[in-house]
Structure formats: structure tokens, C-alpha cells
Design a protein around this motif. Sequence first.
Motif, short mmCIF file in Angstrom:
data_model
loop_
_atom_site.label_atom_id
_atom_site.label_comp_id
_atom_site.label_asym_id
_atom_site.label_seq_id
_atom_site.Cartn_x
_atom_site.Cartn_y
_atom_site.Cartn_z
N GLU A 13 0.83 -1.20 0.00
CA GLU A 13 0.00 0.00 0.00
C GLU A 13 0.87 1.26 0.00
OE1 GLU A 13 -2.41 -0.46 3.42
OE2 GLU A 13 -3.90 -1.76 2.44
N ALA A 14 1.97 1.23 0.80
CA ALA A 14 2.86 2.38 0.83
C ALA A 14 3.51 2.59 -0.53
CB ALA A 14 3.94 2.19 1.91
N ARG A 15 3.92 1.46 -1.16
CA ARG A 15 4.53 1.57 -2.49
C ARG A 15 3.54 2.14 -3.50
NH1 ARG A 15 4.63 -0.68 -7.13
NH2 ARG A 15 3.03 -2.18 -6.54
N GLN A 16 2.29 1.63 -3.42
CA GLN A 16 1.27 2.13 -4.33
C GLN A 16 0.97 3.61 -4.06
OE1 GLN A 16 -2.11 -0.47 -3.89
NE2 GLN A 16 -1.14 -2.18 -4.98
N ALA A 17 0.91 3.98 -2.75
CA ALA A 17 0.66 5.38 -2.41
C ALA A 17 1.79 6.27 -2.91
CB ALA A 17 0.49 5.52 -0.90
N GLU A 42 2.98 9.94 -9.40
CA GLU A 42 2.19 10.22 -10.60
C GLU A 42 1.46 11.55 -10.47
OE1 GLU A 42 -0.37 6.90 -11.18
OE2 GLU A 42 1.16 5.70 -12.23
N LYS A 43 0.90 11.80 -9.24
CA LYS A 43 0.19 13.07 -9.02
C LYS A 43 1.14 14.25 -9.15
CE LYS A 43 -2.67 15.51 -5.64
NZ LYS A 43 -1.85 16.71 -5.65
N ALA A 91 3.08 18.79 -12.01
CA ALA A 91 4.18 19.50 -12.65
C ALA A 91 3.88 19.74 -14.12
CB ALA A 91 5.49 18.70 -12.49
N GLU A 92 3.30 18.72 -14.76
CA GLU A 92 2.97 18.88 -16.17
C GLU A 92 1.89 19.93 -16.37
OE1 GLU A 92 2.94 18.35 -20.27
OE2 GLU A 92 4.39 17.81 -18.72
N LEU A 93 0.87 19.90 -15.46
CA LEU A 93 -0.18 20.91 -15.55
C LEU A 93 0.39 22.31 -15.32
CD1 LEU A 93 -3.10 19.11 -13.67
CD2 LEU A 93 -2.95 19.57 -16.12
#
Length: 471
Positions: free
Chosen positions: A117-121, A127-128, A133-135
Motif C-alpha cells: 500500500e505504501a509503495r502504491q501510495a 504520478e500526481k 508539474a505537467e499541468l
Amino acid sequence: MAFFKKLKDRLFKSSSKIEEGLDAIIEDGGVEEEVEVSESDTTAADEAQAALAAQEAARVAAQKAQTEADAKALADAKAAADAVEVARLEVERGEREKAAQAAELERQAAEAKRAEEARQAEHAQQEKDARDAELARQAHAEEDAKRAQELQRVQAEREAEEQRLAAERAEQEKAAKPGLLGRLLGRGEKKTVVRRELDDDMLERLEELLISADMGVDTALRVTSNMAEGRFGKRLSTQEIKELLAGEITRIMEPVARPMPLYPTKPQVVLVVGVNGSGKTTTIGKLASQFQAAGKKVVIAAGDTFRAAAVEQLQVWGDRAGVPVLTAPEGSDPASLAFEAMEQAARDGADLLMIDTAGRLQNRSDLMEELQKIVRVIRKKDPDAPHNTLLVLDATTGQNALSQVKTFQELADVSGLVMTKLDGTAKGGVLVALADKFGLPIHAIGVGEQIDDLAPFDPEEFAAALTGLEL
């Protein structure tokens, strides 16, 4: 007889107790007596005694055997119970081991689940962050594109206006040039000019026009009133109205058109303040470059420690002009940086120390208190500092600039104004309102991004540009 013996043996404890009780009863208060015993009685008594002794011996042997049997049975039972207990303990130990193993497996599974779960978070956060940053990059690119388009539009409008004015001048020159017959007769051709009587309706419309240009109600009324003085009821053309209006604006602006004063004090401390986005950082870079080019030794202190982009922007300007830029880690106390900058500028023998400050809204008391703290700290080094406090204003804010000047004048003792972004707004009349209401010196105005787009304020040129009058 056999049953009696068994019964007696089994009731041994009870019988012994009764016997002992009876003996005690008899002995208590009894009297010893001698009785005569015959030979036959003696023999019989001996025999009876022998029989009783034999019975007692048999009873004792039986009791011993029974006791041994009971002890053996008890030992066997105890051994069996111990075996059962050992077996039970073994079973419990096995169950505990299984439970511990199950708990360990469950703990390992939970840890693995938490790690996943920590890895996924973390992956989701990465990704967020990448999306944000892209936005932000896209938004910045869009903003740059919009700014470039706006600049192109303004430039195109300016060029079109210049072409229109050139065409009008050509037409006017052509119309002013007399024809052949006129030249022969010494007369010029007539020119058609539209004039209108200066009455209440015309004055009211002039007031509305000036108010729409953000000149403010009070200033607009004062200007139109002065224009009407001695001319009410006369017929005036557009050119004559422009000349009158430009003259009134020049009259208001001339007393405040003064360059930033320079003093023999070294370093002369110039504190630059203003709200977010007013153009403080760019203005400091341009002023520093201009002063450096004029032979002054300038040092810049990047006091906007909360915005990394401001520091980078100042460093770019400093590199261009060869002006050192003093910085501090992001989030540092700007008052401490200002104090250290004064000491460094004094050691370097600098003529001017220009201190940038973080943009702050005039309705944020906490940020305004921070600005007051900067002033208090630098006055510990030099009681007369800052020697100049420049308030940078964004022309696009219109009438809001009046409240900014009022607030900053109360907190930071503003000594002069710089108005930026006059090239991209129809609210340039606010500068007239500021001069009329506050009378603060206007040192310079900005009309673009280049270094030469920031120039000393010239009231006559500004009035002509504002009214569309040709000089």
C-alpha cells in the motif's frame, strides 16, 4: 466370619475412634479394682489374648497391604494423570506454536500489505506530482503564449494606430497645402473642422469618459471644471479638447515628476515594496542595470525568500548587468537578509543597495507586519534607512492602486512610485488620480519587458500619450 473381618477392617478408623472414646470415658473418673483370675480363666485369657494378637497382626498386615495397594494405585493414577497432563501440555504447546506461526504469517502478510500500500501510495503520489508539474508547465506555457499573443496584439494595435496617425497627418498636410490657384492668388484651401459648444451635457460626458479611464470621480470633476473655466459656451473642436485635457493633466503631473534622489550616504538603501505581481523584481533589475550603466556600484538583496523564481529572476538581471545579488535559503527571515546585505554592501563600498521584498496584499496584516519588521531591523544599522522606499504599482489594477498607496504609505513611509504595465491596460488614468490625491513623486513608468521599457516619468509625454495628442 469373613464378612465381619472385612467389615471390621474397613471400619477400622471408626472403630478405633469409638474404642479410644470408650477408654477415655472409663479412665475419666474410674477406679482401679483387683479381680481374681482363675487358672482356667488365665488360660482362656491367654488364648483369647493370643487370638486377638493374631487377629491384630493379620489386620495390620492387611492394612499394610491395602495401604501399599492404595499407594500403588495412587502412584499409578498420578502417573496416568501426569501422562495425561504432559499430553495436554504438549497439545497446548503445539496449539500455541501453531497460533504463533499463524500470527507470524498474519503479521508478515499485514506488513507486506502495508508495504505494498505504501509503495502504491508513493507511486500514486509520484504520478500526481508528475501530473501537477505537467499541468503547471502547461499553465506556464499557456500563460507565456497568452502574454506573447497579448504583446503581439498590443504591438499590432500600436502599429495600426501609428499608420492611422501617419495617414491622418498626410491627409492634414495635403489639405493644408494650397492648390495651384490658391498659391497663385496667395490663398489656401479651406479645412473642415467639427466644433461643439462646451455645455453641461458635454462636460458630463467628458467626466464619464475620464472616470472610465480610471481617473477617479474627484480628479475627473476637477479636470473638467478647470477645462470649462472661461470656455463655457464656446465651440471647441476635438483637437482643442485634447489640448485642453493634456494641459490639465500635465499641470497635475508636473509637481510629482521627479527622478529618484541620490544621496552621498553609502550604501543608499532602496527598499522596493508592492503587492503580488506588480513587477517589483523586474523593476529592481531594470533600475539596477540603469544605475550600474550610469557608473554607480549597485548591490541587490533578494529579500523575497518565499519565492524561488524571484531570486532566480534577480540573478538573471544581476548577471546581465554585472550586479551582485545577495540571497538566503528559501523561507529564511527577510529582515535578517536585509541586515546582512547592508553590512556586505558597506564592506564592498556600494553606492546603492536595492532590497527586493515579497509581494504582499494590503489587506494581510501579518505580511504588512513583516514589512515593518524589515524596516525596524535595517534602522538598527542605519537610523535613516531606508533612504528610499519605492512602491511598484501595476496599472492594470486601476482604482485599487489608490488603496495600495494609502496602506503602504502608512506602514512603510513610501517616498516614491513606479507604475508598470501601462502598455497593456486602458486604466492609465489612475496615475493622474494618484498624483492628484497623494502628490507622491513618480520616478518612472514601465511599458514593456525590455530594460529600456522603464523610463523616467515625463508628464507632458504621458499627458499627450493618454489623450492621443501629437507632440
